[in-house]
Design a protein around this motif. Sequence first.
Motif, PDB file in Angstrom:
ATOM      1  N   GLY A  75      27.452  20.875 -14.051  1.00  0.00           N
ATOM      2  CA  GLY A  75      28.203  21.966 -14.678  1.00  0.00           C
ATOM      3  C   GLY A  75      27.528  22.525 -15.912  1.00  0.00           C
ATOM      4  O   GLY A  75      28.182  22.933 -16.860  1.00  0.00           O
ATOM      5  N   TYR A  76      26.196  22.591 -15.877  1.00  0.00           N
ATOM      6  CA  TYR A  76      25.336  23.039 -16.981  1.00  0.00           C
ATOM      7  C   TYR A  76      25.805  22.519 -18.340  1.00  0.00           C
ATOM      8  O   TYR A  76      25.648  23.162 -19.378  1.00  0.00           O
ATOM      9  CB  TYR A  76      25.130  24.557 -16.977  1.00  0.00           C
ATOM     10  CG  TYR A  76      26.353  25.453 -16.885  1.00  0.00           C
ATOM     11  CD1 TYR A  76      26.945  25.994 -18.027  1.00  0.00           C
ATOM     12  CD2 TYR A  76      26.879  25.797 -15.648  1.00  0.00           C
ATOM     13  CE1 TYR A  76      28.042  26.815 -17.944  1.00  0.00           C
ATOM     14  CE2 TYR A  76      27.985  26.622 -15.541  1.00  0.00           C
ATOM     15  CZ  TYR A  76      28.562  27.126 -16.694  1.00  0.00           C
ATOM     16  OH  TYR A  76      29.665  27.956 -16.597  1.00  0.00           O
ATOM     17  N   ALA A  77      26.351  21.294 -18.307  1.00  0.00           N
ATOM     18  CA  ALA A  77      26.811  20.592 -19.516  1.00  0.00           C
ATOM     19  C   ALA A  77      27.790  21.423 -20.338  1.00  0.00           C
ATOM     20  O   ALA A  77      27.916  21.243 -21.547  1.00  0.00           O
ATOM     21  CB  ALA A  77      25.622  20.170 -20.384  1.00  0.00           C
ATOM     22  N   ALA A  78      28.513  22.313 -19.658  1.00  0.00           N
ATOM     23  CA  ALA A  78      29.460  23.171 -20.367  1.00  0.00           C
ATOM     24  C   ALA A  78      30.839  23.182 -19.718  1.00  0.00           C
ATOM     25  O   ALA A  78      31.721  23.900 -20.164  1.00  0.00           O
ATOM     26  CB  ALA A  78      28.924  24.599 -20.433  1.00  0.00           C
ATOM     27  N   LEU A  79      31.012  22.392 -18.663  1.00  0.00           N
ATOM     28  CA  LEU A  79      32.272  22.419 -17.919  1.00  0.00           C
ATOM     29  C   LEU A  79      32.925  21.045 -17.923  1.00  0.00           C
ATOM     30  O   LEU A  79      33.356  20.534 -16.889  1.00  0.00           O
ATOM     31  CB  LEU A  79      32.016  22.896 -16.474  1.00  0.00           C
ATOM     32  CG  LEU A  79      31.427  24.299 -16.337  1.00  0.00           C
ATOM     33  CD1 LEU A  79      31.184  24.638 -14.877  1.00  0.00           C
ATOM     34  CD2 LEU A  79      32.341  25.343 -16.972  1.00  0.00           C
ATOM     35  N   VAL A 101      28.241  21.042 -25.697  1.00  0.00           N
ATOM     36  CA  VAL A 101      27.120  20.900 -24.763  1.00  0.00           C
ATOM     37  C   VAL A 101      26.362  19.614 -25.055  1.00  0.00           C
ATOM     38  O   VAL A 101      26.008  18.856 -24.142  1.00  0.00           O
ATOM     39  CB  VAL A 101      26.188  22.124 -24.840  1.00  0.00           C
ATOM     40  CG1 VAL A 101      24.935  21.909 -23.978  1.00  0.00           C
ATOM     41  CG2 VAL A 101      26.919  23.384 -24.383  1.00  0.00           C
ATOM     42  N   ASP A 102      26.117  19.345 -26.321  1.00  0.00           N
ATOM     43  CA  ASP A 102      25.411  18.114 -26.703  1.00  0.00           C
ATOM     44  C   ASP A 102      26.189  16.885 -26.244  1.00  0.00           C
ATOM     45  O   ASP A 102      25.612  15.927 -25.716  1.00  0.00           O
ATOM     46  CB  ASP A 102      25.203  18.070 -28.215  1.00  0.00           C
ATOM     47  CG  ASP A 102      24.243  19.138 -28.717  1.00  0.00           C
ATOM     48  OD1 ASP A 102      23.467  19.671 -27.890  1.00  0.00           O
ATOM     49  OD2 ASP A 102      24.279  19.455 -29.922  1.00  0.00           O
ATOM     50  N   LYS A 103      27.511  16.900 -26.469  1.00  0.00           N
ATOM     51  CA  LYS A 103      28.344  15.760 -26.055  1.00  0.00           C
ATOM     52  C   LYS A 103      28.243  15.530 -24.562  1.00  0.00           C
ATOM     53  O   LYS A 103      28.079  14.392 -24.085  1.00  0.00           O
ATOM     54  CB  LYS A 103      29.793  16.019 -26.473  1.00  0.00           C
ATOM     55  CG  LYS A 103      30.776  14.910 -26.092  1.00  0.00           C
ATOM     56  CD  LYS A 103      31.459  15.124 -24.744  1.00  0.00           C
ATOM     57  CE  LYS A 103      32.445  16.282 -24.780  1.00  0.00           C
ATOM     58  NZ  LYS A 103      33.160  16.411 -23.456  1.00  0.00           N
ATOM     59  N   ASN A 104      28.334  16.606 -23.796  1.00  0.00           N
ATOM     60  CA  ASN A 104      28.273  16.474 -22.342  1.00  0.00           C
ATOM     61  C   ASN A 104      26.901  15.998 -21.869  1.00  0.00           C
ATOM     62  O   ASN A 104      26.804  15.166 -20.959  1.00  0.00           O
ATOM     63  CB  ASN A 104      28.634  17.800 -21.682  1.00  0.00           C
ATOM     64  CG  ASN A 104      30.095  18.175 -21.876  1.00  0.00           C
ATOM     65  OD1 ASN A 104      30.951  17.303 -22.060  1.00  0.00           O
ATOM     66  ND2 ASN A 104      30.395  19.460 -21.852  1.00  0.00           N
ATOM     67  N   MET A 105      25.840  16.522 -22.473  1.00  0.00           N
ATOM     68  CA  MET A 105      24.503  16.107 -22.059  1.00  0.00           C
ATOM     69  C   MET A 105      24.267  14.633 -22.356  1.00  0.00           C
ATOM     70  O   MET A 105      23.676  13.911 -21.538  1.00  0.00           O
ATOM     71  CB  MET A 105      23.443  16.973 -22.733  1.00  0.00           C
ATOM     72  CG  MET A 105      23.381  18.393 -22.201  1.00  0.00           C
ATOM     73  SD  MET A 105      22.012  19.342 -22.883  1.00  0.00           S
ATOM     74  CE  MET A 105      20.602  18.466 -22.215  1.00  0.00           C
ATOM     75  N   VAL A 106      24.722  14.163 -23.509  1.00  0.00           N
ATOM     76  CA  VAL A 106      24.571  12.738 -23.840  1.00  0.00           C
ATOM     77  C   VAL A 106      25.297  11.878 -22.808  1.00  0.00           C
ATOM     78  O   VAL A 106      24.767  10.861 -22.331  1.00  0.00           O
ATOM     79  CB  VAL A 106      25.101  12.461 -25.260  1.00  0.00           C
ATOM     80  CG1 VAL A 106      25.225  10.961 -25.505  1.00  0.00           C
ATOM     81  CG2 VAL A 106      24.189  13.086 -26.302  1.00  0.00           C
TER      82      VAL A 106
END
Length: 361
Positions: A75-79, A101-106
Amino acid sequence: MAVKTSPKRHHWYFYAGTAAAALVGILVLLFSIFVGWLTATEYDPQPIEPAAMSQTGSGAVDRSQVLRLLTFNTGYAALGEEADFPMDGGKGVNPNTPALVDKNMVGIEEILRTSQADIVLLQEVDLPSQRSYNTDQWTAYGQSLPGYAACFAPNYRCNYVPYPIDAPLGAVDSGIATYSRFSMDSAVRESLPVPFSWPLRVANLKRCLLVSRLPLADSGKELVIVNLHLEAYDDGAGKIAQTRQLLRLLQEEYEKGNYVIAGGDFNQVFPDAKHEVKPTSQWVPGRLPEMPKGWDYLYDDSTPTCRLLNQPYDPADPLTQYYTIDGFIVSPNVEPVTVQTLSEAFVYSDHNPVLLEVRLH
């Protein structure tokens, strides 16, 4: 008694009407220029192109070992859990802050590391794009998988996505990415049919298959890995055409004597999946066809793989809709061992990852 209108009032109406007509004309001209620019710069890939490749894996695939594969629409680290999306009946578009976005990517990177998968198939992976605050996610996820070979195929490139009008997505550069602990002999991007016509087509996805070839240690054959993210918001015909092309490719590779595994986000439920679509759902997936004898869909519908983005995630809300649309297809010479949906509670993405273990006959 008749009321006379002053000549000055006539002049005012005339000038106001002329100005309004001129403004409309200017807006039409600007819109035409904008659409023309999008058309001239539309992403128009060839039927088959080399995929971008980086890093190197180590050695050939050993048929005696159990292979672990993970598929995950990120989800492109945004969903993540905070997100909703207009196409699903929500109102949100881009995440409010880069910190989300940073939280999701981590979180996604931790899932990739702890899965200990030999081969990882990711969908909705952004190169620098406005909607994900210009993060290079393909490179970042590769750094969390040191020593893995990596390849990338774009499926959404647009200089400016004007939807939704009140909060446009802006510039998008995104695609699907495959990572392999083993060496990759090659990787290609194979275009899929585009179901949309002009002008909707110019700012829409150009779906594809990412086909990677991994050498086998004890034969001249290959393990062919197909990463996919099929059509979502078409009328159904696009999903059918893309699925047919996928199945043709898999059959052709199997007839060559290769081992074939396809995985990703089908945007279609599996023939026997249990999660029913509620009448209130804003989005209805397609349904995959039955497979020929010997071929298998591999999925786990005890835990859903996707949620509807009609609102931020709320498991207690009766409007929360779940789907099982992520999984794998394996050829008859691939023996399934286990398949499991990893329940991540949709914290980092609107999808859950699916982990598969197989043996090669």
